[in-house]
Structures are given as C-alpha cells and as structure tokens.
Design a protein around this motif. Structure first.
Motif, PDB file in Angstrom:
ATOM      1  N   GLY A  14       7.472   1.169   5.889  1.00  6.49           N
ATOM      2  CA  GLY A  14       7.618   0.654   4.516  1.00  6.49           C
ATOM      3  C   GLY A  14       8.987   0.000   4.398  1.00  6.49           C
ATOM      4  O   GLY A  14       9.632  -0.344   5.401  1.00  6.49           O
ATOM      5  N   GLY A  17      11.610   2.009   6.454  1.00  3.53           N
ATOM      6  CA  GLY A  17      11.499   1.904   7.911  1.00  3.53           C
ATOM      7  C   GLY A  17      11.982   0.556   8.432  1.00  3.53           C
ATOM      8  O   GLY A  17      12.782   0.488   9.371  1.00  3.53           O
ATOM      9  N   GLU A  37       4.274   3.038  12.873  1.00  3.95           N
ATOM     10  CA  GLU A  37       3.689   2.974  11.521  1.00  3.95           C
ATOM     11  C   GLU A  37       2.177   2.912  11.634  1.00  3.95           C
ATOM     12  O   GLU A  37       1.629   2.596  12.692  1.00  3.95           O
ATOM     13  N   THR A  43       1.559   1.603   2.979  1.00  5.49           N
ATOM     14  CA  THR A  43       2.833   1.923   2.328  1.00  5.49           C
ATOM     15  C   THR A  43       2.584   2.202   0.855  1.00  5.49           C
ATOM     16  O   THR A  43       1.482   1.997   0.369  1.00  5.49           O
ATOM     17  N   ALA A  49      12.184  -4.065  -7.729  1.00  2.00           N
ATOM     18  CA  ALA A  49      13.440  -4.516  -8.335  1.00  2.00           C
ATOM     19  C   ALA A  49      14.602  -3.855  -7.615  1.00  2.00           C
ATOM     20  O   ALA A  49      14.483  -2.738  -7.123  1.00  2.00           O
ATOM     21  N   ALA A 236       3.334   7.740 -12.153  1.00  2.00           N
ATOM     22  CA  ALA A 236       3.479   6.309 -12.443  1.00  2.00           C
ATOM     23  C   ALA A 236       2.165   5.623 -12.122  1.00  2.00           C
ATOM     24  O   ALA A 236       1.452   6.037 -11.189  1.00  2.00           O
ATOM     25  N   TRP A 262       7.477  -0.598 -17.216  1.00  2.00           N
ATOM     26  CA  TRP A 262       8.297  -1.686 -16.681  1.00  2.00           C
ATOM     27  C   TRP A 262       7.532  -3.002 -16.688  1.00  2.00           C
ATOM     28  O   TRP A 262       6.303  -3.013 -16.630  1.00  2.00           O
ATOM     29  N   ILE A 305       0.301   7.431  -9.149  1.00  3.22           N
ATOM     30  CA  ILE A 305       1.206   7.921  -8.101  1.00  3.22           C
ATOM     31  C   ILE A 305       1.905   9.164  -8.654  1.00  3.22           C
ATOM     32  O   ILE A 305       2.471   9.124  -9.743  1.00  3.22           O
TER      33      ILE A 305
HETATM   34  C1  LIG Z   1       6.424   4.045  -9.324  1.00  5.36           C
HETATM   35  C2  LIG Z   1       7.521   3.653  -8.406  1.00  5.36           C
HETATM   36  C3  LIG Z   1       8.308   2.547  -8.717  1.00  5.36           C
HETATM   37  C4  LIG Z   1       9.361   2.186  -7.879  1.00  5.36           C
HETATM   38  N1  LIG Z   1      10.154   1.141  -8.224  1.00  5.36           N
HETATM   39  C5  LIG Z   1      11.240   0.865  -7.467  1.00  5.36           C
HETATM   40  C6  LIG Z   1      12.115  -0.195  -7.813  1.00  5.36           C
HETATM   41  O1  LIG Z   1      11.911  -0.923  -8.772  1.00  5.36           O
HETATM   42  N2  LIG Z   1      13.194  -0.403  -7.025  1.00  5.36           N
HETATM   43  C7  LIG Z   1      13.463   0.366  -5.937  1.00  5.36           C
HETATM   44  O2  LIG Z   1      14.501   0.172  -5.298  1.00  5.36           O
HETATM   45  N3  LIG Z   1      12.604   1.323  -5.565  1.00  5.36           N
HETATM   46  C8  LIG Z   1      11.524   1.603  -6.299  1.00  5.36           C
HETATM   47  N4  LIG Z   1      10.678   2.598  -5.909  1.00  5.36           N
HETATM   48  C9  LIG Z   1      10.897   3.274  -4.650  1.00  5.36           C
HETATM   49  C10 LIG Z   1      10.379   2.398  -3.525  1.00  5.36           C
HETATM   50  O3  LIG Z   1       8.998   2.184  -3.682  1.00  5.36           O
HETATM   51  C11 LIG Z   1      10.634   3.082  -2.192  1.00  5.36           C
HETATM   52  O4  LIG Z   1      11.940   3.533  -2.113  1.00  5.36           O
HETATM   53  C12 LIG Z   1      10.421   2.119  -1.067  1.00  5.36           C
HETATM   54  O5  LIG Z   1       9.202   1.491  -1.181  1.00  5.36           O
HETATM   55  C13 LIG Z   1      10.522   2.829   0.249  1.00  5.36           C
HETATM   56  O6  LIG Z   1       9.382   3.549   0.516  1.00  5.36           O
HETATM   57  P1  LIG Z   1       9.298   4.230   1.914  1.00  5.36           P
HETATM   58  O7  LIG Z   1       9.473   3.205   2.975  1.00  5.36           O
HETATM   59  O8  LIG Z   1      10.204   5.400   1.908  1.00  5.36           O
HETATM   60  O9  LIG Z   1       7.816   4.830   1.931  1.00  5.36           O
HETATM   61  P2  LIG Z   1       6.372   4.095   2.102  1.00  5.36           P
HETATM   62  O10 LIG Z   1       6.346   2.734   1.568  1.00  5.36           O
HETATM   63  O11 LIG Z   1       5.389   5.078   1.547  1.00  5.36           O
HETATM   64  O12 LIG Z   1       6.171   4.005   3.673  1.00  5.36           O
HETATM   65  C14 LIG Z   1       5.810   5.121   4.443  1.00  5.36           C
HETATM   66  C15 LIG Z   1       5.477   4.645   5.832  1.00  5.36           C
HETATM   67  O13 LIG Z   1       5.224   5.778   6.652  1.00  5.36           O
HETATM   68  C16 LIG Z   1       4.030   5.562   7.381  1.00  5.36           C
HETATM   69  N5  LIG Z   1       3.415   6.851   7.696  1.00  5.36           N
HETATM   70  C17 LIG Z   1       3.241   7.913   6.870  1.00  5.36           C
HETATM   71  N6  LIG Z   1       2.601   8.908   7.521  1.00  5.36           N
HETATM   72  C18 LIG Z   1       2.391   8.468   8.792  1.00  5.36           C
HETATM   73  C19 LIG Z   1       1.779   9.018   9.957  1.00  5.36           C
HETATM   74  N7  LIG Z   1       1.220  10.239   9.952  1.00  5.36           N
HETATM   75  N8  LIG Z   1       1.742   8.268  11.073  1.00  5.36           N
HETATM   76  C20 LIG Z   1       2.282   7.028  11.108  1.00  5.36           C
HETATM   77  N9  LIG Z   1       2.861   6.449  10.043  1.00  5.36           N
HETATM   78  C21 LIG Z   1       2.911   7.164   8.906  1.00  5.36           C
HETATM   79  C22 LIG Z   1       3.182   4.703   6.461  1.00  5.36           C
HETATM   80  O14 LIG Z   1       2.189   4.026   7.182  1.00  5.36           O
HETATM   81  C23 LIG Z   1       4.238   3.762   5.917  1.00  5.36           C
HETATM   82  O15 LIG Z   1       4.450   2.712   6.835  1.00  5.36           O
HETATM   83  C24 LIG Z   1       9.608   2.941  -6.712  1.00  5.36           C
HETATM   84  C25 LIG Z   1       8.799   4.018  -6.386  1.00  5.36           C
HETATM   85  C26 LIG Z   1       7.770   4.384  -7.218  1.00  5.36           C
HETATM   86  C27 LIG Z   1       6.932   5.575  -6.860  1.00  5.36           C
END
Ligand SMILES: Cc1cc2nc3c(=O)[nH]c(=O)nc-3n(C[C@H](O)[C@H](O)[C@H](O)COP(=O)(O)OP(=O)(O)OC[C@H]3O[C@@H](n4cnc5c(N)ncnc54)[C@H](O)[C@@H]3O)c2cc1C
Length: 491
Positions: A14, A17, A37, A43, A49, A236, A262, A305
């Motif tokens: 995501g 990563g 991934e 994701t 934003a 959300a 939002w 979510i």
């Molecule tokens: C409602 C909401 C609104 C948001 N708005 C904002 C915003 O405006 N601005 C901001 O800065 N942030 C915001 N965020 C936060 C933002 O979405 C996250 O910080 C950002 O997307 C990072 O997500 P991530 O990469 O940690 O997780 P994810 O996007 O969930 O990625 C997880 C990854 O792990 C992989 N994975 C999981 N389990 C396994 C497995 N068993 N094997 C292999 N791969 C696996 C998935 O395939 C994916 O690639 C918001 C979050 C929410 C919930």
C-alpha cells in the motif's frame, strides 16, 4: 542480535510499503530490498489528502509538484475548511502557512488579540494567505506563494513509487504470507512463509501489512495502545462521486451530530467519506446520511471500514518496524497518516542499523515516533473538545472529555496567557493557533509588546497585513487554470 542489516523485507504494497521501498532504495544503494504484496488482499484504498511535509519526501525522490499532481490525478491543498465544528453554521479555515508576522517575542496572534479587544481586528483567518487564496479558489506554486499539500489518488501514488523503486532494484514478490518464522534464540523474525511454501528471509522486516499488522501484532504480539477514550471514532465509509464543479484547493471537514464528513476533490472526481463512532450512529444511518449529503453521481460501492484509534506500544520491536496502519491510526481529520509513514522512514534512515540492531537506537526511534503520535493526537482531540456544540450525546461526550495532560496544559496556558509552546520537532505550529482560535479558544491576555504600539499603528499594521495578502492572492491564477496548464492528468 548484532547481525548487520543488509536485507530489508517489506510486507505490504500500500502507500506505506511503496513509500518505504522507494525511499530506502533511493537512499541505500547497497541494501537488498524485497517487497511482498498480495493483489488478492489489496490495499485499504483510502488516504487521499496530505500535509505539506510530503515535499521533503518528494524532494528526496526528485518528484516536482506538477509531476506529482499529474501522476496522482491530484489537486493542491491549501488547508482544511472546518464547518460546524465550533458551532453549527460556523466555519473557519486551517491554512498551511503562517498567519501574519509577529515579533521574536510576541506572536502575530498577540497583536491580533489586542486588536480584537479594541474592535479593530478582522477574523484571524483574514491574515492567512492560504485561507484567503483557498476561499477564492486561487493557487500557484511560486516563490513566496502559498504553502500547500496535495489531494491525491493514493493508488496512483503507490504505482508511481513502485516504478521508481523497481528501477532502483527493489524485488517485488506477489503472494500471500501465511505464516512468519522466528529465531528460537531471540525471537527475531527470520522468514516470511508464503502460501506457496516459498520462504522470504530478511535481516530487518518492515510491517506495512495494514490493519492486519501481521508481523508487529501477529508474529511479535506487540500490544496496542487504545486511544478511543480520547478519539472515539471507529468507523468510516468512503464514497467517490463525480465532480459537480471545478476542484477547490482545500479539503472540507463537515461536522455532524456524531462525527464528520470529508470532501476531497481530485482532478476528475470527489472523494467523500463519513467518519463516526458506532456508539452514536449506526452503519445504516451513517450510510444514509452520507448518500444524502454527497453531490454528483455515485461512482463506487460504499463499504464500512472499522478501526481503533491508537498505536502499537512500540513501533520498532526486535527486528521489525511497523509503518502505516500496521503501526497505528489516529483518524483522518488532519490527514496525518502518510506524514507518519514518512516520519517513520526518516527516523529509520537516521538510525539505520547497518552494523546491527542496537536497543539504544531502537529506543530513540520509538521515543521520537511516539512523541509524534502524541502531538498529533492532542492536535486532533483539540478539534473535538474545544467546542460550543452540545446538541447530541456525541458532542456532549467530546465537550466533557478527560484530556491528555499535555493538551489540557497547552490549552490552559493559551487561554490564560496567550502563550503557545511547542516541541522543537513538532509538525503543527501555526496550525494550533488557527484551530484553537477557530474553535473559539480566545486568550484572555496578550503580550505587553502589543501594547507598545499605538492604537493607530496597530490598526495600520493589521490593515497592511490584510492588504498584502489580498495583493498576493490577486496575482494568483485560479486553481483550475493552474491544473489545466501544468498538471492535467491522463487518469
Ligand atoms: C477512512 C480513512 C481515511 C484516511 N484518510 C487519510 C488521509 O486523508 N490522509 C492520510 O495521510 N492518510 C489517510 N488514511 C490512512 C491511509 O489510508 C494509510 O495510512 C495509507 O493508505 C497506508 O496504508 P498501509 O499501506 O499501511 O495499508 P494498506 O493500504 O492496507 O496496505 C496493506 C498491504 O499489505 C498487504 N498484505 C496484507 N496482508 C498480507 C498477506 N497476508 N500477504 C501479503 N500481503 C499482505 C496488502 O496486500 C497491501 O498491499 C486514511 C485511513 C482511513 C481508514
């Protein structure tokens, strides 16, 4: 364990990563980086934003602002318009620049406060370039111009970073991790085990697996510090719609009886979402409210979510660092999650354990990051607790919240003396003043330096500040025109 770190393994593709893969591969050419991934899992697909600190990341990656907007179908964000937060029907703007210009000992707000007592100050936002430009839909990235961040399609951002990272030698593995192997000797992670049986080893693991937290929680059982008593939001629903007017250069955060909604305009669509606490609003009611309130044609299927505000007690445990949602989440009100990913990476680069993991450096990392989390938590709680709203159980709860000591001290100090203090490393500074004042926290006193000016000089000073901003804004093109000329996206 004193093994030098030559192999970094990232779980998750995501935003977290791919930011990690891109930045680490750009910084350390001799480290072997693998990212695993799963397209099946996907994701989270939200996070549209940012705050201005992302410029630092983009500078290191050599991504220019227009290139960024083009690649992510993005628009420019001058700040956030808060609607109905202080009281129903009242608005204020949190702009990303500094409001007015103070003296070294007394901030601009102290002069503004004296002017307020004399009846010659305009609303605080009048003296903020970003707020004034936003209201007029103006924007340009120019020297001395408004400070800005972005609205972006996070999926396109990850795609762009993936291309950069793979060019720099990052190995990407598509597959699902089914278990994680640890050393019997010290509990350090040794391998990710894929469903296919393939083993992916690493010296250092970065857990970017989202809310699943497969490594930090699943394998290492690091406890979670729950902040829902301060920030009760736990649901959300995002929803995309077509644009009904040119994209505005700011986010709207519109409070409702049990949370907020939002509106984030991208080049071709509007990102909408409702954030709430299920103690005060059911999922069905939230969805109904959201669908009622959005404008334009609905483009996506809504989905709920769930989250719990808070963070892992330690973001670096043994040989695992949690970034992004795996590390914690403080609700999206001030769009700080991507910033925290970036901060985690900057600190990792600073303390990179090339010669082995040293617990003293791990402590430095954790202290730094947890202070950041706490500062941001306090800033967000401020929006909820400093309010005149008492029209629902939710707002009555917020109004009577037992605050973190750090926040109540800051608010009391400001309210009684007009003084504002912050940690050196803190990301929000003028923002605190804008939100405290916007939410109705007006200090009782001002600095004596403000009394050294005659009333006439003070009036002139305030007028000159206002006029300079108006002149600057008049010279800017419209946000729409700026995008059309320099950053129109193919997406
Ligand atoms: C409602 C909401 C609104 C948001 N708005 C904002 C915003 O405006 N601005 C901001 O800065 N942030 C915001 N965020 C936060 C933002 O979405 C996250 O910080 C950002 O997307 C990072 O997500 P991530 O990469 O940690 O997780 P994810 O996007 O969930 O990625 C997880 C990854 O792990 C992989 N994975 C999981 N389990 C396994 C497995 N068993 N094997 C292999 N791969 C696996 C998935 O395939 C994916 O690639 C918001 C979050 C929410 C919930």
């Amino acid at each position: 364990m004193n093994t030098s770190v030559m192999k970094v393994t990232i779980l998750g593709g995501g935003t977290a990563g791919w930011m990690a893969a891109a930045l680490l591969s750009k910084t350390f050419r001799s480290i072997e980086i693998t990212l695993v991934e799963s397209e099946d899992i996907g994701t989270i697909g939200v996070g549209e934003a940012t705050i201005p600190s992302l410029h630092f990341f983009n500078d290191i990656m050599h991504i220019r602002s227009t290139e960024f907007a083009k690649a992510t179908a993005g628009t420019f964000k001058l700040g956030i318009q808060f609607e109905n937060w202080k009281a129903k029907g009242e608005h204020y703007f949190h702009g990303f620049g500094t409001t007015g210009a103070g003296m070294w000992a007394a901030g601009f707000h102290e002069y503004w406060k004296r002017g307020l007592s004399l009846g010659i100050s305009q609303p605080f936002g009048t003296y903020n370039l970003e707020g004034v430009a936003a209201k007029q839909g103006k924007f340009a990235h120019v020297q001395g111009g408004p400070n800005f961040a972005y609205h972006l399609d996070a999926g396109l951002f990850a795609q762009k970073l993936r291309i950069e990272a793979q060019k720099l030698g990052v190995r990407r593995i598509e597959g699902k991790v089914s278990s994680v192997a640890k050393s019997e000797e010290n509990g350090y992670l040794t391998h990710l085990v894929l469903e296919t049986g393939e083993l992916i080893s690493g010296d250092l693991f970065i857990d970017c697996s989202g809310f699943a937290g497969l490594l930090i929680k699943g394998a290492l059982d690091t406890p979670y510090v729950d902040w829902s008593h301060y920030l009760p939001m736990n649901r959300a629903i995002p929803l995309q719609t077509s644009l009904t007017s040119p994209p505005a250069p700011y986010t709207r955060a519109i409070a409702h009886e049990a949370g907020w909604q939002w509106r984030i305009p991208l080049q071709q669509r509007m990102g909408n979402g409702i954030v709430y606490c299920d103690d005060y609003l059911s999922d069905d009611e939230a969805l109904k409210r959201l669908i009622n309130d959005v404008e334009g044609e609905i483009l996506t299927e809504p989905r709920v979510i769930n989250f719990v505000t808070g963070h892992r007690e330690k973001l670096w445990t043994k040989n695992c660092i949690a970034l992004g949602l795996a590390g914690g989440f403080i609700e999206p009100l001030e769009s700080t999650a991507i910033h925290l990913i970036q901060q985690g990476l900057m600190q990792l680069i600073k303390y990179f354990p090339a010669n082995g993991i040293n617990p003293l450096e791990v402590d430095l990392y954790n202290d730094y990051m947890l202070n950041d989390y706490r500062d941001i938590r306090d800033f967000i709680v401020l929006h909820y607790c400093q309010t005149e709203r008492d029209d629902s159980d939710f707002w009555r709860y917020c109004k009577n919240l037992t605050l973190p000591e750090s926040l109540s001290h800051r608010m009391k100090l400001f309210s009684e003396t007009g003084r504002f203090v912050q940690r050196k490393e803190e990301i929000f500074s003028d923002s605190w003043l804008q939100v405290m004042i916007g939410q109705g926290l007006i200090p009782l006193q001002h600095h004596p330096l403000a009394d050294e000016m005659s009333e006439q000089d003070l009036a002139q000073f305030l007028k000159a500040t206002e006029s300079t901003i108006i002149e600057q804004v008049n010279k800017l093109p419209s946000h729409e025109e700026y995008i059309r000329r320099f950053c129109l996206s193919q997406y």
